[in-house]
Design a protein around this motif. Structure first.
Motif, PDB file in Angstrom:
ATOM      1  N   ARG A   1       3.858 -13.486  -1.396  1.00  0.00           N
ATOM      2  CA  ARG A   1       3.569 -14.614  -0.515  1.00  0.00           C
ATOM      3  C   ARG A   1       3.316 -15.841  -1.351  1.00  0.00           C
ATOM      4  NH1 ARG A   1       0.745 -12.605   3.214  1.00  0.00           N
ATOM      5  NH2 ARG A   1       2.485 -12.718   4.654  1.00  0.00           N
TER       6      ARG A   1
ATOM      7  N   TRP B   1       0.924 -12.601  -4.688  1.00  0.00           N
ATOM      8  CA  TRP B   1       1.004 -13.977  -4.198  1.00  0.00           C
ATOM      9  C   TRP B   1       1.479 -14.868  -5.349  1.00  0.00           C
ATOM     10  CZ3 TRP B   1      -2.174 -17.148  -7.003  1.00  0.00           C
ATOM     11  CH2 TRP B   1      -3.334 -16.584  -7.567  1.00  0.00           C
TER      12      TRP B   1
ATOM     13  N   ARG C   1       0.942   4.173  -0.463  1.00  0.00           N
ATOM     14  CA  ARG C   1      -0.288   3.590  -1.001  1.00  0.00           C
ATOM     15  C   ARG C   1      -1.499   4.235  -0.334  1.00  0.00           C
ATOM     16  NH1 ARG C   1       3.553   1.027  -3.285  1.00  0.00           N
ATOM     17  NH2 ARG C   1       4.905  -0.191  -1.935  1.00  0.00           N
TER      18      ARG C   1
ATOM     19  N   ASP D   1       6.606  -0.961  -8.650  1.00  0.00           N
ATOM     20  CA  ASP D   1       5.466  -1.268  -7.794  1.00  0.00           C
ATOM     21  C   ASP D   1       4.161  -1.034  -8.524  1.00  0.00           C
ATOM     22  OD1 ASP D   1       6.953  -2.029  -5.660  1.00  0.00           O
ATOM     23  OD2 ASP D   1       6.887  -0.086  -4.652  1.00  0.00           O
TER      24      ASP D   1
ATOM     25  N   LYS E   1       7.850  -5.904  -4.471  1.00  0.00           N
ATOM     26  CA  LYS E   1       9.177  -6.377  -4.077  1.00  0.00           C
ATOM     27  C   LYS E   1       9.148  -7.789  -3.524  1.00  0.00           C
ATOM     28  CE  LYS E   1      11.145  -1.869  -2.911  1.00  0.00           C
ATOM     29  NZ  LYS E   1       9.872  -1.090  -3.040  1.00  0.00           N
ATOM     30  N   ARG E   2       8.071  -8.090  -2.823  1.00  0.00           N
ATOM     31  CA  ARG E   2       7.985  -9.408  -2.215  1.00  0.00           C
ATOM     32  C   ARG E   2       6.655 -10.053  -2.571  1.00  0.00           C
ATOM     33  NH1 ARG E   2       8.453  -8.865   3.826  1.00  0.00           N
ATOM     34  NH2 ARG E   2       7.114  -7.082   3.432  1.00  0.00           N
TER      35      ARG E   2
ATOM     36  N   PRO F   1       0.657   0.649  -8.177  1.00  0.00           N
ATOM     37  CA  PRO F   1       0.391   1.834  -7.364  1.00  0.00           C
ATOM     38  C   PRO F   1      -0.237   1.516  -6.018  1.00  0.00           C
ATOM     39  CG  PRO F   1      -0.785   1.920  -9.480  1.00  0.00           C
ATOM     40  CD  PRO F   1       0.073   0.714  -9.512  1.00  0.00           C
ATOM     41  N   ARG F   2      -0.899   0.375  -5.912  1.00  0.00           N
ATOM     42  CA  ARG F   2      -1.573   0.099  -4.652  1.00  0.00           C
ATOM     43  C   ARG F   2      -0.881  -0.953  -3.794  1.00  0.00           C
ATOM     44  NH1 ARG F   2      -7.263  -1.179  -5.993  1.00  0.00           N
ATOM     45  NH2 ARG F   2      -6.608  -1.366  -8.150  1.00  0.00           N
ATOM     46  N   TRP F   3       0.168  -1.577  -4.321  1.00  0.00           N
ATOM     47  CA  TRP F   3       0.923  -2.488  -3.458  1.00  0.00           C
ATOM     48  C   TRP F   3       2.323  -2.670  -4.002  1.00  0.00           C
ATOM     49  CZ3 TRP F   3      -3.777  -4.082  -5.644  1.00  0.00           C
ATOM     50  CH2 TRP F   3      -3.665  -4.835  -6.800  1.00  0.00           C
ATOM     51  N   SER F   4       3.208  -3.080  -3.099  1.00  0.00           N
ATOM     52  CA  SER F   4       4.596  -3.283  -3.475  1.00  0.00           C
ATOM     53  C   SER F   4       4.726  -4.588  -4.252  1.00  0.00           C
ATOM     54  CB  SER F   4       5.449  -3.351  -2.211  1.00  0.00           C
ATOM     55  OG  SER F   4       6.720  -3.874  -2.515  1.00  0.00           O
TER      56      SER F   4
ATOM     57  N   TYR G   1      -4.607   3.798  -0.157  1.00  0.00           N
ATOM     58  CA  TYR G   1      -5.622   3.055   0.607  1.00  0.00           C
ATOM     59  C   TYR G   1      -5.080   2.645   1.966  1.00  0.00           C
ATOM     60  CZ  TYR G   1      -4.118  -1.902   0.123  1.00  0.00           C
ATOM     61  OH  TYR G   1      -3.477  -3.103   0.211  1.00  0.00           O
TER      62      TYR G   1
ATOM     63  N   VAL H   1      -0.288 -10.545  -9.890  1.00  0.00           N
ATOM     64  CA  VAL H   1      -0.005  -9.120  -9.706  1.00  0.00           C
ATOM     65  C   VAL H   1      -0.383  -8.685  -8.290  1.00  0.00           C
ATOM     66  CG1 VAL H   1      -2.238  -8.239 -10.512  1.00  0.00           C
ATOM     67  CG2 VAL H   1      -0.165  -6.897 -10.922  1.00  0.00           C
ATOM     68  N   GLU H   2      -1.194  -9.490  -7.600  1.00  0.00           N
ATOM     69  CA  GLU H   2      -1.590  -9.182  -6.220  1.00  0.00           C
ATOM     70  C   GLU H   2      -0.559  -9.650  -5.195  1.00  0.00           C
ATOM     71  OE1 GLU H   2      -6.352  -9.858  -7.144  1.00  0.00           O
ATOM     72  OE2 GLU H   2      -5.209 -11.356  -6.079  1.00  0.00           O
TER      73      GLU H   2
ATOM     74  N   ARG I   1       6.051 -16.514   5.690  1.00  0.00           N
ATOM     75  CA  ARG I   1       6.815 -15.302   5.410  1.00  0.00           C
ATOM     76  C   ARG I   1       6.811 -15.002   3.919  1.00  0.00           C
ATOM     77  NH1 ARG I   1      10.788 -13.971   9.193  1.00  0.00           N
ATOM     78  NH2 ARG I   1      11.189 -12.223   7.807  1.00  0.00           N
ATOM     79  N   LYS I   2       6.830 -13.710   3.632  1.00  0.00           N
ATOM     80  CA  LYS I   2       6.925 -13.335   2.224  1.00  0.00           C
ATOM     81  C   LYS I   2       8.338 -13.607   1.723  1.00  0.00           C
ATOM     82  CE  LYS I   2       3.352  -9.834   2.087  1.00  0.00           C
ATOM     83  NZ  LYS I   2       2.993  -8.456   1.779  1.00  0.00           N
TER      84      LYS I   2
END
Lengths: 216, 317
Positions: free
Chosen positions: B284, B142, A114, B274, B281-282, B276-279, A116, B139-140, B290-291
């Motif tokens: 919160r 959480w 990533r 994923d 997979k898990r 592109p800017r965050w996974s 960023y 999508v963020e 914990r995730k």
């Protein structure tokens, strides 16, 4: 009390206390449960914002010295830089400990994949040698010139920090752009100043050996 | 289900979340799982939260103590992505009071035999609401667990009789910068538009929601009526809907138009694709430290995976 004494004995401790306020508020809000529905995200955002803010404040010390004609402000610079490093470290630790909970594969993947996070991590790494060489002894050991050249890396770290913020947000937001503009102004000031000095040096009788041909 | 107007509800009447939770447990205990089964497959995704009552029809890889627990009313109504009121999570709860959810109409039109302009109160009267406890996965990365009040979108669509040419459904949010201050800045091309394929829209899990936690939908959650598609990322679940249009072509969904590499039209919750800017997979769960692992289709795969048979979901994300 002379100006230097005032800065060292009054202003510096005051700035020290003030610089701790964001961290103190964070601790207070944490214990009062005032960090909202997603406290980890809130801590991440706040520490990141303060990290960038202190980087910009640190970078503005030299221009302020020149513009206000108060050279002694330099006595605040190291402390402010270390506060920037303090908030960057808190930001990084929040990510490692609270957000990822030491989940190494996920952290490595984040840093590798990533952009960023890659650039944010690189900026953090860039600041480590600066913090380590911030002591008087290290300044002496490196020699003023080399030390100064090394510490110009703070511009690289700050630019990386702005990019990190810019790439992290989902839509065009004013905040990362504002930090970017501040950085451009600060960097622009220094470049202009250096050009002026170079011109002055050229006009003045040669003291040092001339610069090699072709360098700029 | 009768839903009171907001000004009828005194704060003393608002059920405490804990009581609410216990009441559900009580109702479930009183009526028994047998009664739930009698309601039939239509409630198979409705999950009981009380201990001692097996989660109904939800496959979850978690031990009992990690079970889905309702997210607090405070978090659901205080932590929102609703860019019409600002990009900060706190903005919607601060600024959505300017939205006027009455009078309100919803136009249902396009490839239908009986286009109709519905008054929101007529909708609430003619389509009885039921409670659905759904996971909401943003999508963020959480998530929340939300007790919605609503009715299947299918019921409304059936009323207007879609033609055979209707292949997609396009939803549009209100555009009124006076009521929605975030629309004064062009951070997104307003108004917000979302879309579903016809079979997704007609799926029994797809809900039009008019309330949550037994109350009218708060403005910041998309009053007076919003979509809830629990197996898709939250941005598909468009809020404050004024138009539902049945169309032939895939609608131009806002985030998909703005950043097609980041937000697909389908946007099914998928831990293997994923952002592109965050996974992904898990995630919160709000209120947890914990995730937890993200489930394919947000855990609703048994109900919806067949809709996507033969599709490459890594490409059509």
């Amino acid at each position: 009390m002379t100006q230097v004494q005032f800065i060292r004995r009054v202003l510096k401790p005051a700035v020290f206390i003030i610089a701790l306020i964001p961290a103190a508020l964070l601790v207070r809000d944490f214990f009062q449960g005032d960090l909202g529905a997603n406290p980890i995200e809130e801590i991440t955002h706040r520490t990141g914002t303060w990290a960038l803010t202190f980087l910009m404040i640190t970078l503005s010390v030299t221009p302020m010295r020149r513009l206000l004609g108060i050279g002694a402000l330099v006595h605040l610079r190291r402390m402010l830089g270390l506060f920037a490093f303090f908030y960057v470290s808190l930001h990084f630790l929040t990510y490692i400990v609270l957000d990822q909970f030491f989940e190494l594969p996920a952290i490595v993947e984040d840093i590798a994949k990533r952009p960023y996070i890659t650039v944010g991590f690189a900026s953090f790494l860039t600041l480590i040698p600066l913090a380590l060489t911030s002591t008087n002894r290290m300044v002496k050991r490196l020699g003023g010139r080399r030390w100064q050249r090394l510490h110009r890396l703070i511009y690289v770290a700050a630019a990386g920090g702005v990019l990190h913020f810019l790439w992290q947000v989902k839509v065009e937001e004013p905040r990362p752009i504002i930090y970017g503009l501040i950085l451009v102004v600060l960097l622009g000031y220094r470049i202009r100043e250096q050009r002026l000095q170079a011109r002055k040096a050229r006009r003045a009788p040669r003291r040092a050996a001339p610069a090699p041909v072709g360098s700029s | 289900m009768l839903i009171k107007r907001p000004d009828d509800i005194k704060s003393s009447e608002i059920t405490d979340e804990r009581l609410y939770y216990d009441r559900r447990k009580f109702i479930l205990a009183a009526t028994g799982v047998g009664a739930l089964a009698a309601v039939g497959a239509s409630v198979s995704w409705l999950r009981a939260t009380g201990e001692g009552v097996d989660p109904v029809g939800l496959s979850t890889p978690f031990a009992e103590d990690e079970e889905d627990v309702l997210t607090s009313y405070e978090s659901i109504t205080g932590y929102n992505n609703f860019y019409e009121f600002g990009t900060d999570k706190l903005d919607p709860s601060k600024h959505a009071h300017t939205l006027k959810p009455r009078p309100w109409t919803v136009a249902v039109e396009g490839e239908v035999n009986k286009p109709q302009l519905f008054d929101i109160d007529d909708i609430i009267k003619s389509f009885p609401s039921e409670e659905r406890v759904y996971r909401l996965r943003c999508v963020e990365a959480w998530s929340m667990v939300i007790p919605w009040l609503g009715f299947p979108l299918k019921d409304l669509l059936d009323r207007v009789e879609p033609t055979s040419r209707a292949k997609f459904v396009e939803f549009t949010t209100l555009y009124d910068p006076e009521q929605m201050r975030g629309q004064k800045r062009a951070i997104l091309p307003w108004p917000y538009v979302e879309g579903l394929r016809m079979d997704e829209a007609m799926h029994p899990l797809t809900l039009l929601s008019v309330g949550l936690y037994g109350k009218m939908l708060p403005n910041q959650n998309g009053a007076p009526i919003r979509l809830v598609v629990p197996w898709k990322y939250g941005f598909k679940s468009i809020k404050s809907i004024v138009r539902i249009r049945l169309v032939r072509e895939e609608p131009a969904a806002t985030w998909n138009v703005v950043a097609p590499g980041e937000y697909g039209f389908y946007a099914n919750v998928n831990p293997n694709v994923d952002h592109p800017r965050w996974s992904q997979k898990r995630e919160r769960r709000i209120g947890e430290f914990r995730k937890r692992p993200t489930l394919a289709f947000n855990g609703y795969g048994d109900e919806v995976a067949h809709l996507y048979e033969g599709m490459d979901l890594t490409k059509l994300y």
